[in-house]
Enzyme design. Structure first.
Site, short mmCIF file in Angstrom:
data_model
loop_
_atom_site.label_atom_id
_atom_site.label_comp_id
_atom_site.label_asym_id
_atom_site.label_seq_id
_atom_site.Cartn_x
_atom_site.Cartn_y
_atom_site.Cartn_z
N LEU A 221 -12.79 -4.31 -0.24
CA LEU A 221 -14.14 -4.95 0.38
C LEU A 221 -14.39 -3.68 1.78
O LEU A 221 -13.21 -3.94 2.48
CB LEU A 221 -13.64 -6.30 0.58
CG LEU A 221 -12.78 -7.04 0.35
CD1 LEU A 221 -12.08 -8.21 0.74
CD2 LEU A 221 -13.91 -7.68 -1.13
N GLY B 99 -17.58 2.03 3.82
CA GLY B 99 -17.23 2.67 5.06
C GLY B 99 -16.54 4.07 4.80
O GLY B 99 -15.96 4.77 3.98
N VAL B 100 -16.28 5.14 6.12
CA VAL B 100 -15.81 5.57 6.14
C VAL B 100 -14.20 6.36 5.24
O VAL B 100 -13.94 7.05 4.57
CB VAL B 100 -15.42 6.34 7.58
CG1 VAL B 100 -13.82 7.63 7.63
CG2 VAL B 100 -16.09 6.81 8.30
N VAL B 101 -13.15 5.15 5.59
CA VAL B 101 -12.00 4.76 4.23
C VAL B 101 -12.72 4.27 3.40
O VAL B 101 -11.23 4.73 2.17
CB VAL B 101 -11.39 3.65 5.75
CG1 VAL B 101 -9.71 3.34 4.65
CG2 VAL B 101 -10.64 4.00 6.75
N SER C 92 -14.87 4.60 1.17
CA SER C 92 -15.11 5.58 -0.03
C SER C 92 -13.75 6.48 -0.28
O SER C 92 -14.28 6.82 -0.92
CB SER C 92 -16.60 6.29 1.17
OG SER C 92 -16.75 6.98 2.06
N ARG D 127 -22.78 -4.64 2.86
CA ARG D 127 -23.59 -5.31 3.53
C ARG D 127 -24.74 -4.47 2.57
O ARG D 127 -25.67 -5.20 3.46
CB ARG D 127 -22.63 -4.71 5.34
CG ARG D 127 -22.02 -5.67 5.58
CD ARG D 127 -22.19 -6.21 7.19
NE ARG D 127 -21.45 -4.49 7.09
CZ ARG D 127 -21.65 -4.21 9.11
NH1 ARG D 127 -22.03 -4.59 10.21
NH2 ARG D 127 -21.57 -3.22 9.22
N ARG D 128 -24.63 -3.55 3.03
CA ARG D 128 -26.50 -2.57 2.79
C ARG D 128 -26.51 -2.04 1.49
O ARG D 128 -25.70 -0.99 1.00
CB ARG D 128 -26.76 -1.91 3.91
CG ARG D 128 -26.76 -2.52 5.27
CD ARG D 128 -27.39 -1.48 6.20
NE ARG D 128 -26.08 -0.79 6.78
CZ ARG D 128 -25.31 -1.34 7.77
NH1 ARG D 128 -25.33 -2.05 7.86
NH2 ARG D 128 -24.03 -0.35 8.17
N GLU E 239 0.34 -1.31 5.73
CA GLU E 239 0.76 0.42 5.68
C GLU E 239 -0.45 1.55 7.02
O GLU E 239 -0.13 1.52 7.87
CB GLU E 239 1.35 0.97 4.94
CG GLU E 239 1.77 2.29 5.16
CD GLU E 239 2.95 2.22 6.55
OE1 GLU E 239 2.96 2.61 7.63
OE2 GLU E 239 3.64 1.82 5.79
N LYS F 18 -2.18 -2.47 17.03
CA LYS F 18 -0.45 -2.10 16.57
C LYS F 18 0.68 -2.38 17.58
O LYS F 18 1.62 -2.38 16.70
CB LYS F 18 -1.20 -0.66 16.83
CG LYS F 18 -2.68 -0.26 15.97
CD LYS F 18 -2.78 1.93 15.79
CE LYS F 18 -4.00 1.83 15.69
NZ LYS F 18 -3.88 2.79 15.89
#
Length: 432
Positions: free
Chosen positions: A11, A14-16, A18, A47-48, A130, A206
């Site tokens: 789900l 993006g950066v993570v 991918s 989303r896109r 984690e 955090k």
């Protein structure tokens, strides 16, 4: 080895996300060997859907995340969307349909972690996170597994890379806050809207997660006292240097002396250069855990970024897949202690207070009297006069936050005090 692959719904891409997809593809054989069965992407919700995503098979892309997590063949849902909704709905829906969940969503866990843990128990699945705190640094698992037989008294550290980069640049190059933040944005350490980082929201989420695990009690982001770094000035940095200190944004979670309650706070603080956290540079994170039997442990490494965060996600993915194969689940929420979270006013520490004052006789005596009347003991005082402008820098002994607040309110009422230029807490060893 089991031949049917464990199937993963990703789900967010993006950066993570991918990076998660890339590592799953490039490390396919090693992951299968470590888990005991093949693991594969079953779908990637974005989303896109028309945007190019190199390395992700187009047939796996979907805009219908809800339909993806409802599929009966999904074993694990990996959520790296962030935010509260639709992440909460997707996670709970995935659990309802029998999927374990791996998430990096600190904001959601800090706001509604108890409900998510309860849903995981209800549906007999795992909830692992984690990657929600300190990127690649193994921290959640040591707290809830390795130290499960110990008593943790304190967790203190730098848990936001953006703010650490900004403060480090202000200290080492003399840059102003805005200039340092611009550099962080250019280098990709800060988002286009850096509010969550620089105002302390990210670190507070955090801190809530860490405090909850460390102290076996429920702590939400709303329980965490939060201050950001937007008010930190070059003068604060210079004052810290004069004291042999450096300014860091710290997350501090600790048991009270009697062990009957806890406190959780995020704020800038001066720490002595001799403290190990003082040498944590640029966008790195570092966290100290102090336990009764284990003593003082330090966890250090890259706290953000696509690859480091994906590393933590994949570690959780391996763990929950192993649990799936064995028909078990890992550790869930431990909140049996139910310790109350004390307000910030009860926190005891030291303070650095900078005052703009009138340049005339008797000012220091008036200021000292106000501190004494509120039960705040003065450790050192430095007085400076420049071009007719006078200032006092007061460093206190340990006092409660409430006492210091009362002191500052009274100082502002003195006609000899033109303004309170800054207030900053001092943590660590007593600076000389």
């Amino acid at each position: 080895m089991r031949t049917r692959p464990l199937r993963v719904a990703l789900l967010g891409c993006g950066v993570v996300g991918s990076e998660v997809a890339r590592i799953m593809a490039t490390q396919r054989d090693d992951l299968a060997a470590r888990i005991g069965a093949p693991v594969e992407l079953a779908g990637v919700a974005v989303r896109r859907p028309n945007r190019s995503r190199p390395g992700v098979p187009p047939e796996l892309i979907t805009a219908d995340a809800v339909e993806l997590v409802k599929r009966d063949d999904i074993d694990v849902a990996v959520e790296v969307i962030g935010g509260i909704e639709p992440a909460r709905e997707l996670i709970t829906t995935a659990m309802e349909h029998g999927a374990s969940v791996v998430t990096a969503n600190k904001a959601l866990l800090a706001a509604d972690g108890a409900a998510l843990h309860a849903a995981a128990v209800k549906h007999g699945v795992d909830l692992y996170y984690e990657a929600a705190v300190a990127g690649a640094i193994p921290l959640i698992r040591p707290l809830r597994e390795s130290l499960a037989g110990d008593t943790v008294n304190r967790v203190l550290g730098i848990v936001n890379g953006t703010t650490n980069f900004v403060l480090d640049r202000m200290d080492t190059t003399g840059a102003g806050y805005s200039e340092a933040l611009d550099e962080a944005t250019t280098l990709g350490y800060a988002e286009a809207d850096p509010t969550a980082d620089v105002e302390g929201f990210d670190a507070a989420a955090k801190a809530a997660i860490l405090a909850g695990i460390a102290f076996h009690t429920r702590v939400t982001a709303a329980d965490v006292h939060r201050e950001g770094i937007t008010e930190v000035t070059a003068a604060d940095i210079a004052s810290a240097r004069e004291m042999g200190c450096v300014v860091k944004l710290l997350a501090i979670c600790e048991r009270t002396a009697d062990g009957a309650s806890v406190t959780a706070r995020v704020h800038p603080a001066m720490i002595p250069l001799s403290h190990p956290l003082a040498s944590v540079r640029e966008a790195y994170n570092a966290v100290f855990v102090e336990a009764e039997a284990a003593g003082r442990l330090m966890f250090y490494g890259p706290g953000a970024g696509g690859a480091p965060t994906a590393s933590a996600v994949l570690g959780d993915l391996v763990a929950v897949c192993r649990n799936k194969l064995n028909g078990t689940t890992g550790p869930g929420e431990s909140a049996y202690a139910r310790l109350p979270v004390r307000p910030m006013g009860d926190v005891v520490t030291r303070y650095h207070v900078s005052l703009d004052v009138a340049d005339r006789a008797g000012v220091l005596a008036q200021v000292a009297t106000v501190f004494a009347e509120h039960g705040v003991s003065i450790d050192t005082v430095r007085q400076q006069v420049r071009g007719g402008e006078a200032s006092l820098v007061v460093v206190t002994h340990r006092a409660s936050d409430a006492a210091l607040s009362g002191t500052v309110a009274a100082l502002r009422r003195l006609d000899t005090v033109r303004g309170v230029a800054s207030i900053m807490r001092v943590e660590g060893e007593q600076p000389k």
